[in-house]
Design a protein around this motif. Structure first.
Motif, mmCIF file in Angstrom:
data_model
loop_
_atom_site.group_PDB
_atom_site.id
_atom_site.type_symbol
_atom_site.label_atom_id
_atom_site.label_comp_id
_atom_site.label_asym_id
_atom_site.label_seq_id
_atom_site.Cartn_x
_atom_site.Cartn_y
_atom_site.Cartn_z
ATOM 1 N N LEU A 1 13.264 72.420 34.835
ATOM 2 C CA LEU A 1 14.314 72.726 33.453
ATOM 3 C C LEU A 1 14.095 72.590 32.804
ATOM 4 O O LEU A 1 14.373 73.421 31.669
ATOM 5 N N LYS A 2 12.855 73.300 32.185
ATOM 6 C CA LYS A 2 11.979 73.952 31.524
ATOM 7 C C LYS A 2 11.953 75.424 31.581
ATOM 8 O O LYS A 2 12.291 76.285 30.646
ATOM 9 N N GLU B 1 15.715 75.799 30.432
ATOM 10 C CA GLU B 1 15.997 75.501 28.855
ATOM 11 C C GLU B 1 15.607 77.100 28.522
ATOM 12 O O GLU B 1 15.931 77.111 27.490
ATOM 13 N N ARG B 2 14.780 77.308 29.156
ATOM 14 C CA ARG B 2 14.295 79.021 28.579
ATOM 15 C C ARG B 2 15.706 79.938 28.480
ATOM 16 O O ARG B 2 15.445 80.780 28.073
ATOM 17 N N GLN C 1 18.865 79.409 28.931
ATOM 18 C CA GLN C 1 19.830 78.953 28.023
ATOM 19 C C GLN C 1 18.981 79.519 26.428
ATOM 20 O O GLN C 1 20.170 80.323 25.713
ATOM 21 N N GLN C 2 17.556 79.482 25.953
ATOM 22 C CA GLN C 2 17.524 79.948 24.497
ATOM 23 C C GLN C 2 17.670 81.747 24.952
ATOM 24 O O GLN C 2 18.039 82.250 23.737
ATOM 25 N N ASP D 1 21.217 82.898 24.344
ATOM 26 C CA ASP D 1 21.554 82.509 23.063
ATOM 27 C C ASP D 1 21.411 83.355 22.634
ATOM 28 O O ASP D 1 22.205 83.948 21.300
#
Length: 142
Positions: free
Chosen positions: A109-110, A113-114, A116-117, A120
């Motif tokens: 999950l981490k 998230e990384r 995805q960031q 972005d």
């Protein structure tokens, strides 16, 4: 009203309602539970492994582990009871997945998230800059 279904254990036709198995299998399951519980109530049998319980009671290992998973038998009272982690199959006494799988999910999950960031940020950098146009006022056009 329930729907007509086949029992997943004995394949008999029954009206599916609150139970997912037929009444005959419900009774057999309850009888198996009473057999295992009666075996474990004896002080000398409380530390018996699941395999020993299966050998001495005749109740299948899968059914004994299902009783633990359903919280009908509590590992806190009978320390050698366990069931398999839903991901890797490692023996656990509570929850649905073991500690190592929980940790692995957290790491994944981490990482997600990384990623995805990062995506972005790339998207933000590639976004065209807004152009601003200025006009001057002319008073001479009257």
């Amino acid at each position: 009203m329930g729907e007509l279904a086949n029992c997943p254990r004995c394949h008999a036709v029954f009206m599916k309602g609150t139970a997912a198995i037929c009444q005959t299998c419900v009774k057999k399951e309850e009888q198996d539970f009473q057999t295992v519980y009666g075996f474990l109530r004896k002080k000398s049998n409380r530390t018996a492994s699941v395999n020993e319980m299966e050998a001495k009671t005749g109740v299948p290992e899968k059914q004994i582990r299902a009783f633990v998973k359903q919280k009908r038998l509590h590992p806190s009272q009978f320390p050698s009871l366990d069931y398999g982690c839903e991901k890797c199959g490692a023996p656990i006494q509570e929850g649905r997945i073991c500690g190592s799988c929980t940790e692995e999910f957290g790491q994944n999950l981490k990482q997600l998230e990384r990623n995805q960031q990062f995506a972005d940020r790339i998207k933000e950098q590639e976004k065209p800059k807004a152009k601003t146009y200025y006009s001057s006022e002319y008073d001479s056009f009257e």
